[in-house]
Design a protein around this motif. Structure first.
Motif, PDB file in Angstrom:
ATOM      1  N   LYS A  37       0.830  -1.204   0.000  1.00 24.95           N
ATOM      2  CA  LYS A  37       0.000   0.000   0.000  1.00 24.95           C
ATOM      3  C   LYS A  37       0.865   1.255   0.000  1.00 24.95           C
ATOM      4  O   LYS A  37       1.940   1.285   0.598  1.00 24.95           O
ATOM      5  N   PRO A  38       0.362   2.334  -0.645  1.00 24.98           N
ATOM      6  CA  PRO A  38       1.078   3.614  -0.556  1.00 24.98           C
ATOM      7  C   PRO A  38       0.922   4.228   0.828  1.00 24.98           C
ATOM      8  O   PRO A  38       0.019   3.872   1.595  1.00 24.98           O
ATOM      9  N   ASP A  39       1.800   5.146   1.145  1.00 26.11           N
ATOM     10  CA  ASP A  39       1.764   5.814   2.451  1.00 26.11           C
ATOM     11  C   ASP A  39       0.556   6.736   2.516  1.00 26.11           C
ATOM     12  O   ASP A  39       0.363   7.595   1.657  1.00 26.11           O
ATOM     13  N   LEU A  40      -0.270   6.554   3.539  1.00 24.61           N
ATOM     14  CA  LEU A  40      -1.483   7.365   3.687  1.00 24.61           C
ATOM     15  C   LEU A  40      -1.370   8.388   4.812  1.00 24.61           C
ATOM     16  O   LEU A  40      -2.316   9.127   5.071  1.00 24.61           O
ATOM     17  N   LEU A 398      -5.156  -3.184 -12.175  1.00 27.93           N
ATOM     18  CA  LEU A 398      -6.066  -2.051 -12.351  1.00 27.93           C
ATOM     19  C   LEU A 398      -6.610  -1.581 -11.013  1.00 27.93           C
ATOM     20  O   LEU A 398      -6.643  -0.367 -10.727  1.00 27.93           O
ATOM     21  N   GLU A 399      -7.045  -2.530 -10.174  1.00 34.01           N
ATOM     22  CA  GLU A 399      -7.598  -2.159  -8.870  1.00 34.01           C
ATOM     23  C   GLU A 399      -6.521  -1.552  -7.967  1.00 34.01           C
ATOM     24  O   GLU A 399      -6.810  -0.641  -7.179  1.00 34.01           O
ATOM     25  N   GLN A 400      -5.291  -2.029  -8.083  1.00 34.16           N
ATOM     26  CA  GLN A 400      -4.209  -1.423  -7.310  1.00 34.16           C
ATOM     27  C   GLN A 400      -3.975   0.024  -7.745  1.00 34.16           C
ATOM     28  O   GLN A 400      -3.770   0.912  -6.909  1.00 34.16           O
ATOM     29  N   GLY A 401      -4.017   0.271  -9.056  1.00 35.08           N
ATOM     30  CA  GLY A 401      -3.850   1.638  -9.541  1.00 35.08           C
ATOM     31  C   GLY A 401      -4.972   2.543  -9.078  1.00 35.08           C
ATOM     32  O   GLY A 401      -4.741   3.705  -8.725  1.00 35.08           O
ATOM     33  N   ARG A 402      -6.189   2.020  -9.064  1.00 31.21           N
ATOM     34  CA  ARG A 402      -7.321   2.818  -8.582  1.00 31.21           C
ATOM     35  C   ARG A 402      -7.183   3.129  -7.098  1.00 31.21           C
ATOM     36  O   ARG A 402      -7.556   4.214  -6.641  1.00 31.21           O
ATOM     37  N   PHE A 403      -6.670   2.160  -6.344  1.00 32.23           N
ATOM     38  CA  PHE A 403      -6.456   2.409  -4.911  1.00 32.23           C
ATOM     39  C   PHE A 403      -5.418   3.516  -4.712  1.00 32.23           C
ATOM     40  O   PHE A 403      -5.598   4.398  -3.857  1.00 32.23           O
ATOM     41  N   ALA A 408      -4.136   9.108  -3.141  1.00 34.71           N
ATOM     42  CA  ALA A 408      -3.652  10.465  -3.415  1.00 34.71           C
ATOM     43  C   ALA A 408      -4.777  11.481  -3.263  1.00 34.71           C
ATOM     44  O   ALA A 408      -4.577  12.583  -2.728  1.00 34.71           O
ATOM     45  N   PHE A 409      -5.975  11.110  -3.707  1.00 32.68           N
ATOM     46  CA  PHE A 409      -7.119  12.019  -3.595  1.00 32.68           C
ATOM     47  C   PHE A 409      -7.485  12.232  -2.127  1.00 32.68           C
ATOM     48  O   PHE A 409      -7.840  13.347  -1.721  1.00 32.68           O
ATOM     49  N   TYR A 410      -7.393  11.176  -1.327  1.00 33.56           N
ATOM     50  CA  TYR A 410      -7.693  11.283   0.105  1.00 33.56           C
ATOM     51  C   TYR A 410      -6.731  12.247   0.788  1.00 33.56           C
ATOM     52  O   TYR A 410      -7.145  13.122   1.562  1.00 33.56           O
ATOM     53  N   ARG A 411      -5.452  12.118   0.501  1.00 32.11           N
ATOM     54  CA  ARG A 411      -4.467  13.020   1.093  1.00 32.11           C
ATOM     55  C   ARG A 411      -4.677  14.454   0.610  1.00 32.11           C
ATOM     56  O   ARG A 411      -4.513  15.414   1.367  1.00 32.11           O
ATOM     57  N   GLN A 412      -5.063  14.576  -0.653  1.00 33.74           N
ATOM     58  CA  GLN A 412      -5.330  15.910  -1.183  1.00 33.74           C
ATOM     59  C   GLN A 412      -6.510  16.559  -0.474  1.00 33.74           C
ATOM     60  O   GLN A 412      -6.510  17.770  -0.199  1.00 33.74           O
ATOM     61  N   ARG A 413      -7.541  15.765  -0.183  1.00 31.92           N
ATOM     62  CA  ARG A 413      -8.699  16.287   0.543  1.00 31.92           C
ATOM     63  C   ARG A 413      -8.302  16.793   1.929  1.00 31.92           C
ATOM     64  O   ARG A 413      -8.811  17.819   2.395  1.00 31.92           O
ATOM     65  N   ILE A 414      -7.435  16.058   2.587  1.00 30.04           N
ATOM     66  CA  ILE A 414      -6.994  16.480   3.915  1.00 30.04           C
ATOM     67  C   ILE A 414      -6.263  17.819   3.833  1.00 30.04           C
ATOM     68  O   ILE A 414      -6.528  18.747   4.614  1.00 30.04           O
ATOM     69  N   LEU A 415      -5.343  17.930   2.899  1.00 28.68           N
ATOM     70  CA  LEU A 415      -4.601  19.186   2.743  1.00 28.68           C
ATOM     71  C   LEU A 415      -5.530  20.326   2.361  1.00 28.68           C
ATOM     72  O   LEU A 415      -5.374  21.457   2.843  1.00 28.68           O
ATOM     73  N   ALA A 416      -6.506  20.040   1.485  1.00 28.74           N
ATOM     74  CA  ALA A 416      -7.454  21.076   1.073  1.00 28.74           C
ATOM     75  C   ALA A 416      -8.302  21.543   2.256  1.00 28.74           C
ATOM     76  O   ALA A 416      -8.591  22.742   2.391  1.00 28.74           O
ATOM     77  N   ALA A 417      -8.703  20.606   3.130  1.00 26.77           N
ATOM     78  CA  ALA A 417      -9.498  20.975   4.302  1.00 26.77           C
ATOM     79  C   ALA A 417      -8.714  21.905   5.223  1.00 26.77           C
ATOM     80  O   ALA A 417      -9.247  22.908   5.725  1.00 26.77           O
ATOM     81  N   LEU A 418      -7.461  21.575   5.460  1.00 29.14           N
ATOM     82  CA  LEU A 418      -6.630  22.430   6.313  1.00 29.14           C
ATOM     83  C   LEU A 418      -6.379  23.780   5.658  1.00 29.14           C
ATOM     84  O   LEU A 418      -6.424  24.830   6.326  1.00 29.14           O
ATOM     85  N   ALA A 419      -6.138  23.770   4.335  1.00 29.77           N
ATOM     86  CA  ALA A 419      -5.883  25.030   3.633  1.00 29.77           C
ATOM     87  C   ALA A 419      -7.127  25.906   3.589  1.00 29.77           C
ATOM     88  O   ALA A 419      -7.037  27.133   3.739  1.00 29.77           O
ATOM     89  N   ASP A 420      -8.302  25.288   3.377  1.00 30.34           N
ATOM     90  CA  ASP A 420      -9.551  26.061   3.348  1.00 30.34           C
ATOM     91  C   ASP A 420      -9.777  26.774   4.677  1.00 30.34           C
ATOM     92  O   ASP A 420     -10.169  27.947   4.712  1.00 30.34           O
TER      93      ASP A 420
END
Length: 526
Positions: A37-40, A398-403, A408-420
């Protein structure tokens, strides 16, 4: 002896099946089924740069938050948006789709049972069941020699008789796949998590809709304030032009003075049409947000000066992340992708299916319901993928790539929430300063305008100075209105950044509703 031979043969078949399965699984060990798994991890800061380092309770949401501005009309508009907004309605429809999809995908966890009946009549030609025609003795009794030869020939040719058969059946068929590797359960978990995410998405849409309604209403108030300011500035310019005209008649002013002031008056009048346009167009936008046509919307409006600024405490960054429905949506989507990876991995292993049939069979309809017509069958199937052109490997990758994309989208959401939140806190602080400075600027420029008008009557000021003072006063008033608009909109931005009243309690309630929808109305028919 025959029974012993059959048992020995059955043992050999079972041994062959086990050996084939073992070899297939051993072959799979050479495939890359390891999943890294990638680092979350995203560690939030201990506090916001523009906020206080202390915990805070969740803010109220919806019409309750709108009521804090002190406008009854705004509260009514937000309540109407919750019930009639079409974007929210579409989000609710997506919840129904996600719930239905969860049931469809989860159906593999249950046995499949169906009632079947059939009535069949078949004809088998005699040419299939026999290689010689049937002999007919009656053909030998013919009159005349010539007829005898013809009859003998006909007997040699003969006829083939067809066989007609009826078949009637009534019974129950059942099948069930043993989910030994968790393939079906993982698929069900993925679908049910998407049902949770659809509810979080509806909450995101709701907060965004209420934010848009409040901002549009504040825009209406701001334009109405600007129209009143423009009308008052026109009156001031007209009064000054009248004074210059009186001086012109007495010879104490020139046409240049008159022309300059007339230009100032025309400029102020020119500001009104764009404001009228902005007001009407903003009301059109507001009508769409409320789910109605523009001609049916009535907005009284008022003034920004009558509003109250709500008190909002940001709390700690870790608390904000738990109160953001978009972060919860991204997390649920990520968890769903993880189960999809596990499902794709389980597809490499054998699948075992149990099949059964119980019913009645007869070649005569009247005997179909007799006890002797009972027929049953039970068995199992074992299937192990050996080679499919690398389709399973491709699906797994394919499923690994989607995960990884979802991570990446999950981490982006976290950063966006803090930035907002950080940006909203900065806006609150700076727009408050702008309002304070704007009030001081308007007060000072009003003093200057009153003084220059008095000097005009005394004839001790030139028109250029007068025009400059007037223009400055008019501009400061407009700027103050814009500063107030930005100030109230910063409160709305902070409201949205803090989750719009969403909280872990809301999250648990949404998950409970999803579970209730999954369990509700279960039966063979709707």
């Amino acid at each position: 002896m025959r029974t012993t031979a059959l048992l020995a043969r059955s043992r050999r078949l079972r041994a062959s099946a086990v050996l084939a399965t073992g070899l297939a699984i051993a072959g799979l060990s050479s495939c890359n089924l390891d999943w890294e798994k990638p680092d979350l991890s995203v560690v939030p800061p201990e506090q916001f740069l523009e906020g206080k380092p202390k915990s805070a309770s969740p803010i109220v949401g919806g019409p309750e938050f709108a009521a804090k501005f002190g406008s009854k009309e705004l509260t009514e508009l937000t309540a109407k948006a919750l019930s009639d907004n079409l974007a929210i309605a579409a989000a609710m429809a997506r919840i129904e789709q996600a719930d239905a999809n969860a049931r469809i995908v989860s159906s593999a966890l249950w046995p499949s049972v169906s009632l079947g009946s059939s009535a069949l009549r078949t004809q088998v030609p005699g040419t299939v069941t026999s290689d010689l025609p049937n002999f007919n003795p009656a053909r030998s009794i013919l009159q005349g020699a010539g007829q005898r030869e013809a009859a003998a020939l006909a007997d040699n040719l003969g006829t083939f008789s067809a066989t007609r058969t009826n078949f009637f059946a009534l019974g129950v068929n059942a099948s069930y796949e043993i989910d030994f590797w968790g393939k079906n359960q993982n698929a069900s978990n993925a679908a049910r998590l998407l049902a949770n995410a659809s509810r979080f998405d509806r909450d995101v849409v709701e907060i965004a809709t209420l934010t848009a309604v409040m901002n549009a209403y504040f825009q209406v108030l701001a334009v109405q304030d600007q129209l009143r300011i423009a009308a008052e500035n026109v009156r001031i310019a007209e009064r000054v032009l009248g004074a210059i005209n009186a001086r012109l008649e007495k010879g104490a002013a020139t046409m240049l003075d008159y022309g300059q002031q007339a230009a100032v008056l025309a400029g102020q009048r020119a500001t009104i049409p764009p404001l009228e346009q902005a007001l009407r167009q903003t009301k059109v936008t507001l009508a769409v947000l409320l789910g109605q046509t523009p001609e049916t919307l009535e907005v009284r409006g008022g003034t920004l000066n009558s509003l109250r600024y709500p008190k909002l405490d940001a709390g700690l960054p870790s608390e904000v992340l738990l109160r953001r429905p978009d972060v919860a949506e991204a997390e649920a989507f990520l968890a769903s992708r993880e189960f999809s990876v596990l499902r794709a991995r389980a597809a490499f292993f054998p699948s075992i299916t149990l099949n059964g049939r119980y019913g009645l069979q007869s070649i005569v309809l009247r005997n179909l319901l007799r006890p002797e017509a009972i027929a049953w069958e039970i068995g199992s199937n074992l299937a192990q993928p050996l080679f499919d052109g690398f389709a399973l490997q491709g699906q797994y990758q394919l499923e690994q790539g989607r995960f990884k994309e979802a991570a990446a989208f999950y981490r982006q959401r976290i950063l966006a929430a803090l930035a907002d939140t950080e940006s909203a806190l900065i806006a609150v602080k700076e727009t408050a300063k702008s309002v304070k400075i704007g009030v001081e600027a308007v007060a000072a420029s009003k003093i200057a305008l009153d003084a220059v008008e008095a000097q005009l009557l005394e004839g001790t000021v030139d028109v250029i100075t007068l025009s400059t003072v007037q223009t400055t006063f008019f501009q400061y008033e407009f700027n103050l209105t814009l500063a107030r608009l930005a100030y109230y909109q910063s409160a709305v931005s902070l409201y949205q950044a803090l989750g719009g009243g969403w909280s872990p309690t809301t999250r648990n309630a949404e998950i409970a509703r999803a579970n209730e929808a999954y369990e509700a109305d279960k039966g063979p028919w709707p």
